[in-house]
Design a protein around this motif. Structure first.
Motif, PDB file in Angstrom:
ATOM      1  N   LYS A   1       0.822  -1.210   0.000  1.00  0.00           N
ATOM      2  CA  LYS A   1       0.000   0.000   0.000  1.00  0.00           C
ATOM      3  C   LYS A   1       0.857   1.261   0.000  1.00  0.00           C
ATOM      4  O   LYS A   1       0.519   2.255  -0.658  1.00  0.00           O
ATOM      5  CB  LYS A   1      -0.942   0.000   1.200  1.00  0.00           C
TER       6      LYS A   1
ATOM      7  N   GLU B   1     -12.091   1.807  -4.173  1.00  0.00           N
ATOM      8  CA  GLU B   1     -12.151   0.403  -3.752  1.00  0.00           C
ATOM      9  C   GLU B   1     -10.795  -0.271  -3.889  1.00  0.00           C
ATOM     10  O   GLU B   1     -10.381  -1.042  -3.016  1.00  0.00           O
ATOM     11  CB  GLU B   1     -13.199  -0.331  -4.588  1.00  0.00           C
ATOM     12  N   GLU B   2     -10.091   0.038  -4.974  1.00  0.00           N
ATOM     13  CA  GLU B   2      -8.766  -0.545  -5.167  1.00  0.00           C
ATOM     14  C   GLU B   2      -7.770  -0.010  -4.146  1.00  0.00           C
ATOM     15  O   GLU B   2      -6.947  -0.763  -3.617  1.00  0.00           O
ATOM     16  CB  GLU B   2      -8.274  -0.250  -6.579  1.00  0.00           C
TER      17      GLU B   2
ATOM     18  N   SER C   1      -8.977  -3.773   5.297  1.00  0.00           N
ATOM     19  CA  SER C   1      -9.828  -4.515   6.233  1.00  0.00           C
ATOM     20  C   SER C   1      -9.045  -5.630   6.922  1.00  0.00           C
ATOM     21  O   SER C   1      -9.337  -5.990   8.063  1.00  0.00           O
ATOM     22  CB  SER C   1     -11.043  -5.090   5.506  1.00  0.00           C
TER      23      SER C   1
ATOM     24  N   LYS D   1     -14.449   3.043  -8.132  1.00  0.00           N
ATOM     25  CA  LYS D   1     -13.596   1.895  -8.442  1.00  0.00           C
ATOM     26  C   LYS D   1     -12.170   2.118  -7.951  1.00  0.00           C
ATOM     27  O   LYS D   1     -11.538   1.203  -7.402  1.00  0.00           O
ATOM     28  CB  LYS D   1     -13.610   1.644  -9.948  1.00  0.00           C
TER      29      LYS D   1
ATOM     30  N   GLN E   1      -8.389   1.013  -1.139  1.00  0.00           N
ATOM     31  CA  GLN E   1      -8.712   0.557   0.210  1.00  0.00           C
ATOM     32  C   GLN E   1      -8.718  -0.958   0.354  1.00  0.00           C
ATOM     33  O   GLN E   1      -8.925  -1.463   1.469  1.00  0.00           O
ATOM     34  CB  GLN E   1     -10.076   1.125   0.617  1.00  0.00           C
ATOM     35  N   SER E   2      -8.497  -1.668  -0.745  1.00  0.00           N
ATOM     36  CA  SER E   2      -8.467  -3.137  -0.645  1.00  0.00           C
ATOM     37  C   SER E   2      -7.292  -3.569   0.231  1.00  0.00           C
ATOM     38  O   SER E   2      -6.179  -3.076   0.103  1.00  0.00           O
ATOM     39  CB  SER E   2      -8.332  -3.750  -2.040  1.00  0.00           C
ATOM     40  N   GLY E   3      -7.550  -4.480   1.123  1.00  0.00           N
ATOM     41  CA  GLY E   3      -6.511  -4.971   2.029  1.00  0.00           C
ATOM     42  C   GLY E   3      -6.498  -4.277   3.374  1.00  0.00           C
ATOM     43  O   GLY E   3      -5.986  -4.837   4.354  1.00  0.00           O
TER      44      GLY E   3
END
Length: 231
Positions: free
Chosen positions: A48, A129-130, A136, A126, A132-134
């Motif tokens: 990230k 979402e990409e 969680s 979109k 913030q992926s991971g």
């Protein structure tokens, strides 16, 4: 007797590997889970940090090109309808809908401004979402790892007390290894949770700032297109 007990305690190996090897199966399983969670968290953190740095740099470069005075149609023809950059992707979504809204006679189809805004909103969603992926996963590790480690500690201490009862011996040489093995699980839980919580907060804030930049760009771009629609 006390000197003999101290001598026996000093002979015990308290290295990390020795503590893991002497632990019960359940405590070993807890330690392995926490170790995997820690490595997983760090892999997400590093990925990230790299992707956010790349997104910020790409956004700065595109902003310079967008505000350089180059015609928007020429810029769109250059980057294409499916560019790699996040900011370019939002711009391309707006321009694609802009061109689709033109009639054959040169006029504009009614509701063009609303459709352009929706197209860019979808593109921003979109990208968000990409980005913030991971995250969680970091939140989950940060909130659950201490409790998983605590479970391993409770189980290890329970097993240590059972050993004490079976041997009917409360000497340091009997008590210390079991307690140390049990506490190692809590230490691993904290080792996994603390970086996960710190970087989750930092990366979430970074992601929000990047998305806010996309939204600000979309608003500015929509304003420019609205002027052209009105003229």
């Amino acid at each position: 007797m006390e000197a003999e007990t101290l001598a026996l305690a000093q002979e015990i190996d308290f290295s990390m590997w020795a503590l893991f090897a002497r632990a019960t199966f359940i405590v070993k399983l807890v330690m392995l889970m926490l170790t995997v969670a820690s490595f997983w968290s760090w892999s997400i953190i590093i990925q990230k940090i790299i992707s956010y740095r790349k997104a910020r740099k790409e956004g700065e470069v595109f902003d310079q090109r967008f505000w350089s005075g180059e015609p928007l149609d020429g810029l769109f023809d250059e980057i294409g309808p499916d560019p790699d950059g996040q900011s370019e992707h939002i711009f391309a979504a707006g321009m694609t809908e802009w061109r689709r809204s033109h009639r054959n006679d040169g006029g504009m189809i009614a509701g063009a401004a609303a459709r352009i805004d929706r197209s860019m909103d979808v593109a921003i969603a979109k990208e968000a979402e990409e980005l913030q992926s991971g995250l969680s996963v970091l939140a989950t590790v940060g909130s659950t790892a201490p409790f998983v480690g605590l479970f391993g500690t409770v189980w290890g201490i329970m097993h240590a007390f059972i050993n004490i009862a079976e041997q009917q011996n409360t000497s340091l040489a009997v008590v210390a290894p079991g307690i140390a093995e049990a506490l190692l699980a809590t230490a691993l839980g904290l080792l996994a949770a603390i970086p996960a919580v710190i970087f989750y907060n930092k990366l979430s804030a970074d992601s929000d700032r990047i998305v806010a930049g996309y939204e600000a760009f979309a608003d500015e771009f929509s304003t420019i297109l609205s002027r052209q629609l009105d003229s």
